[in-house]
Design a protein around this motif. Sequence first.
Motif, PDB file in Angstrom:
ATOM      1  N   GLU A 548       1.155  -1.233  -0.348  1.00  9.23           N
ATOM      2  CA  GLU A 548      -0.023   0.068   0.322  1.00  9.23           C
ATOM      3  C   GLU A 548       0.860   1.353  -0.202  1.00  9.23           C
ATOM      4  OE1 GLU A 548      -1.950  -0.304   3.952  1.00  9.23           O
ATOM      5  OE2 GLU A 548      -3.884  -1.484   2.605  1.00  9.23           O
ATOM      6  N   LYS A 549       1.784   0.746   0.279  1.00  7.78           N
ATOM      7  CA  LYS A 549       2.567   1.921   0.829  1.00  7.78           C
ATOM      8  C   LYS A 549       4.297   2.001  -0.364  1.00  7.78           C
ATOM      9  CE  LYS A 549       0.305   3.957   3.840  1.00  7.78           C
ATOM     10  NZ  LYS A 549      -0.140   5.744   3.541  1.00  7.78           N
ATOM     11  N   LYS A 550       4.030   1.861  -1.292  1.00 16.09           N
ATOM     12  CA  LYS A 550       5.138   1.240  -1.996  1.00 16.09           C
ATOM     13  C   LYS A 550       5.986   2.253  -2.307  1.00 16.09           C
ATOM     14  CE  LYS A 550       3.021  -1.817  -5.577  1.00 16.09           C
ATOM     15  NZ  LYS A 550       2.065  -1.952  -6.196  1.00 16.09           N
ATOM     16  N   ASP A 551       5.493   3.994  -2.608  1.00 12.40           N
ATOM     17  CA  ASP A 551       6.139   5.296  -3.021  1.00 12.40           C
ATOM     18  C   ASP A 551       6.936   5.616  -1.562  1.00 12.40           C
ATOM     19  OD1 ASP A 551       3.790   4.962  -0.558  1.00 12.40           O
ATOM     20  OD2 ASP A 551       3.428   7.943  -1.258  1.00 12.40           O
ATOM     21  N   ILE A 552       6.727   5.317  -0.434  1.00 14.97           N
ATOM     22  CA  ILE A 552       7.792   5.205   0.862  1.00 14.97           C
ATOM     23  C   ILE A 552       8.151   3.963   1.472  1.00 14.97           C
ATOM     24  CG2 ILE A 552       6.501   6.980   1.087  1.00 14.97           C
ATOM     25  CD1 ILE A 552       5.408   5.058   3.898  1.00 14.97           C
ATOM     26  N   ALA A 553       8.236   2.602   0.001  1.00 19.16           N
ATOM     27  CA  ALA A 553       8.948   1.530   0.774  1.00 19.16           C
ATOM     28  C   ALA A 553      10.852   2.191   0.873  1.00 19.16           C
ATOM     29  CB  ALA A 553       8.030  -0.031   0.017  1.00 19.16           C
ATOM     30  N   SER A 554      10.986   2.444  -0.171  1.00 18.02           N
ATOM     31  CA  SER A 554      12.932   2.612  -0.520  1.00 18.02           C
ATOM     32  C   SER A 554      13.054   3.558   1.054  1.00 18.02           C
ATOM     33  CB  SER A 554      13.019   3.440  -1.121  1.00 18.02           C
ATOM     34  OG  SER A 554      12.275   4.716  -1.993  1.00 18.02           O
TER      35      SER A 554
END
Length: 677
Positions: A548-554
């Motif tokens: 769900e939070k792919k954009d901040i997973a990094s």
Amino acid sequence: MDKEIVMKKLNYRVFGIFILLIGVFLFAINLKNDLDRFNKNYNHLIETSYKIKYNTISHLQEIKNSIIFLHYNNDNIVLKIKENKKLIRELKYLFNYSHTFDLINKFKLQYKEFEDLTYDFMRKNAEVKNSLSNLNRNLNISNNFDFEYSLRLIDIISKFMLINGSFDINKNISDEQYLFFKSYKANESKYALMFTHIDLLYKSIPKLKIILKKLQNAKIYETNEKIFTMLEKESNILRREIKLKFYIILFAYIFSMILILYYISKSIKDNKNILKLKTENEKKLFYDSLTGLLNRTSYSLVSRKKNRTLILIDIIDFNKVNSLVGYEGGDFLLKDIAKILDSKFDKVYRVGVDHFAILFEDKSLDDLVRLSKNLLLELDNNKFVYRSIEVPVSVNIGISNIRSYLKNAEIAISNSKKSFNRVSIYKKEMSEKEETLKNFNMLTQVKQAIDEDKIRPFFQGIIDLKTKKIVKYEALVRLIDEKENIISPFFFLDITKKSKLYPEITKIVIKKSIEFIENKNKCVSINLSYQDINDNNTLEFIYKTLYEKKDIASFITFEILESDEIDNYAHLYTFIEKIKSYGCKLAIDDFGSGYSNFTQLFNLKPDIVKIDGSLIKDINTNNNSKNIVESIINLSKKSNIQTVAEFVDNKEVEETIIKLGANLAQGFYYTKPEDLL
């Protein structure tokens, strides 16, 4: 310097030498071509120049012959001219003989003048020979003339013959003779015809001699000699260049051979140094620097196996020994005890300041109790003397055949202190009863904190040691009690791991950390235990959240403790692969704390290694800690793994870790954990 790096360097050196040898080979081929070209050009020039010189001299000799002999074929002179012109045409310009060819071009122009003079000479000579021939023929019919005329004609013809063959430009018949023939019966045609030939000879022979003198003094002879001189001069320059190239090639070849021998010698030396360094590193990593016994790292590598039994030896009141004889005396005592133990057992581990451990595979508890009592008796009877001071030494012994061996043996020793039984076998009930009530109260407090949203992550900055700026944070869980006191996880986290509350704490920390990332746009490290990874419900929550939070997973780094709890590395590898697919990073926490396994470090392929604070806090005064940290940093660098030094609390420690090459640092010297949400 490890073997791989040495071999890589050696490969580069061998490649460099190979390139050098190729260069030497190509240079040698170039030298051979230069030598062949030089020989060919030089031989062609010198041979052609000599032919031209010979033909020119022959040419002049033919001219002289044509004067001496009345009847002479001029074809030889023409042939010499043609041969020389052909040879001159064959002299093609060569860059390396520029000055020689300047002279050759000059010679060409001079030879053209020489050729023109020759043809003038041949025409004038033909006239002279023709007149002499006619005079001789008329002399044969001298009866046509009167006696005096005939005598004087014979005389003048002889003089003309001598004058013509003398090559002396100043010789000629006298004016009186000339005037005699000019005025003698000029009205008679036969005398007039004779005078015509005499007049021609009188006037032409001097002119012929002038042409001959010009031919004899022509500059082509001097220029021809200059060509030889310049040819030798420029050839010598080329010879020196070729000689220089030869010495360069010889030097390069000898240098290459020296390099080859040097690097062979160096590689042998480097291999010896590698073996020596490897031995030293292994000693630093796996052996105690004071006693020479195996250390806690070595113990951690073998303690994970099942069906083992551990004897743990604890020196009673060791701090009092230090007070009595000082730290040097304490070290002396530890080394003495280590010698006794090492002489009795194959492998002895120093697992703490005053703790020694021995692992057994095939001994029963009864056997180990008897062995422990005999060891107690021997140590009690042994006199430990330091500088004439007898140091009283007593030990307690804990025995455990239940994993975790070391922890349980310590509990057994703690129990022996209470019961005054100096040999104690660990039993599960030893720890359970005492802790039950305390644990129940803490679990109640944790449950209340979860319900009231008082489980919170505090964020501590992690510093880049180059820029001295915060580049990320670590989320550290805290409990806020009824009185708003901040409770460290030390007091509640291990207890909750045995309850249903622990997964909830993990989820709260992850949720709030993501909230922090979204608000602050900063990277955060989140701690996970092997229990979290082994819990399917927690794993599903982590994977769902990352999806769900792919954009901040990094922005997320998961820190795991590489401990002896891990019994299924395949499951752990799957988890690591999954989180990295979302762009998360992996950190190994508390590395070097005792259970650290360097083999597993490389298998887990972490992005970051966090060096345990127990090694960092006194690194500037403890050489053993410094050596271990240096080894960890060096191994990490070679594997492209970043290192974080934990528990940095002063400038001296910071300076030491910077010198050792750590990338990042964390500790109260920089920031304390804060509630930043």
